[in-house]
Motif scaffolding. Structure first.
Motif, short mmCIF file in Angstrom:
data_model
loop_
_atom_site.label_atom_id
_atom_site.label_comp_id
_atom_site.label_asym_id
_atom_site.label_seq_id
_atom_site.Cartn_x
_atom_site.Cartn_y
_atom_site.Cartn_z
N ALA A 1 0.81 -1.21 0.00
CA ALA A 1 0.00 0.00 0.00
C ALA A 1 0.85 1.26 0.00
CB ALA A 1 -0.95 0.00 1.19
N ASN A 2 2.03 1.21 0.62
CA ASN A 2 2.88 2.40 0.72
C ASN A 2 4.20 2.27 -0.03
OD1 ASN A 2 1.08 3.78 2.54
ND2 ASN A 2 1.74 2.34 4.10
N ASP A 3 4.39 1.17 -0.73
CA ASP A 3 5.67 0.91 -1.40
C ASP A 3 5.42 0.59 -2.87
OD1 ASP A 3 8.09 -0.02 -2.36
OD2 ASP A 3 8.38 -1.51 -0.79
N PRO A 4 5.80 1.49 -3.78
CA PRO A 4 5.52 1.24 -5.19
C PRO A 4 6.27 0.02 -5.74
CG PRO A 4 6.98 3.13 -4.95
CD PRO A 4 6.51 2.76 -3.57
N LEU A 5 7.42 -0.31 -5.18
CA LEU A 5 8.15 -1.48 -5.66
C LEU A 5 7.42 -2.77 -5.27
CD1 LEU A 5 11.67 -0.13 -4.77
CD2 LEU A 5 10.72 -0.37 -7.06
N VAL B 1 -0.23 7.52 -7.69
CA VAL B 1 1.11 7.97 -8.01
C VAL B 1 2.00 7.92 -6.77
CG1 VAL B 1 0.45 9.42 -9.97
CG2 VAL B 1 0.50 10.40 -7.68
N PHE B 2 3.29 7.62 -7.03
CA PHE B 2 4.31 7.61 -6.00
C PHE B 2 5.49 8.40 -6.55
CE2 PHE B 2 1.86 3.81 -5.30
CZ PHE B 2 1.85 3.61 -3.92
N THR B 3 6.02 9.32 -5.75
CA THR B 3 7.18 10.11 -6.15
C THR B 3 8.24 9.98 -5.07
OG1 THR B 3 5.75 11.67 -7.33
CG2 THR B 3 7.98 12.42 -6.80
N ARG B 4 9.47 9.72 -5.52
CA ARG B 4 10.58 9.57 -4.57
C ARG B 4 10.78 10.88 -3.80
NH1 ARG B 4 14.39 5.67 -4.28
NH2 ARG B 4 14.08 4.96 -6.42
N SER B 5 10.91 10.75 -2.50
CA SER B 5 11.08 11.92 -1.65
C SER B 5 12.04 11.54 -0.52
CB SER B 5 9.74 12.36 -1.08
OG SER B 5 9.90 13.44 -0.21
N GLY B 6 13.26 12.08 -0.58
CA GLY B 6 14.26 11.71 0.42
C GLY B 6 14.53 10.22 0.34
N GLY B 7 14.38 9.53 1.46
CA GLY B 7 14.61 8.09 1.47
C GLY B 7 13.36 7.28 1.28
N GLY B 8 12.24 7.91 0.99
CA GLY B 8 10.98 7.18 0.85
C GLY B 8 10.17 7.65 -0.34
N TRP B 9 8.87 7.49 -0.23
CA TRP B 9 7.96 7.82 -1.33
C TRP B 9 6.78 8.61 -0.79
CZ3 TRP B 9 9.35 6.48 -6.21
CH2 TRP B 9 10.35 5.50 -6.34
#
Length: 194
Positions: A4-8, A179-187
């Protein structure tokens, strides 16, 4: 649920479903590049591996896509799984894979494909099919009785994702777009209007 919180993780879940439902080549993906002056270019390739470090495909570095990636490593990938009524868009930066990884993958290809990599000036004008077939026969003779080494101009790219969009077909064109966008060390994540 981790996906749910991890696009990979979500990609892995969707890709696993596609492998069991998509009739042909669930690993087929469109790769969109652009020329240095912004002219877009897209073609289908096969995903050969993926993981937390990115999505890998292989090509001739002197091909049109190879040259475009060398000039502008920002590109987009698109998976379309019609049987699931889903698609995944990925935007990111392409990096060359290491020599060991390229050699290991090249060794898994059929001998025909290995010889073809040597015979082809990929994306260059070809006067006639007979010319390519003659070059292929030359390579067969050149490497007869030995392993075919990887050509120095043939390798792979790893696309490090910066942005994902997971699109699900919904009735009445009221599609879902996550949509998920990389932000710092997360998404960071959100939704888009259909």
């Amino acid at each position: 649920m981790a996906e749910a919180n991890d696009p990979l993780a979500l990609f892995d879940s969707w890709f696993d479903e596609a492998r069991s439902s998509e009739p042909e080549l669930p690993e087929a993906m469109a790769v969109a590049t652009s020329t240095p002056d912004g002219q877009p270019s897209v073609r289908m390739v096969l995903l050969k591996s993926h993981g937390p470090d990115g999505f890998v495909f292989f090509t001739n570095y002197a091909s049109r896509k190879g040259e475009e990636i060398a000039a502008n490593p920002n590109l987009a990938l698109l998976f379309h799984w019609k049987s699931l009524r889903r698609q995944v868009r990925i935007e990111g930066n392409a990096q060359e894979v290491g020599v060991e990884e390229a050699d290991a993958y090249f060794a898994t290809r059929s001998r025909y494909s290995q010889l073809g990599a040597w015979a082809s000036d990929q994306s260059r004008p070809l006067p006639d099919r007979a010319t390519f077939e003659a070059r292929y026969e030359e390579m067969k003779h050149k490497f007869e009785g030995q392993e075919v080494p990887r050509p120095p101009y043939w390798s792979g790219f790893r696309v490090v994702p910066e942005h994902f969009e997971f699109w699900t077909d919904m009735p009445h064109r009221l599609h879902e777009r996550r949509v998920f966008t990389r932000s710092g060390g997360g998404w960071t994540q959100g939704l888009l209007y259909p």
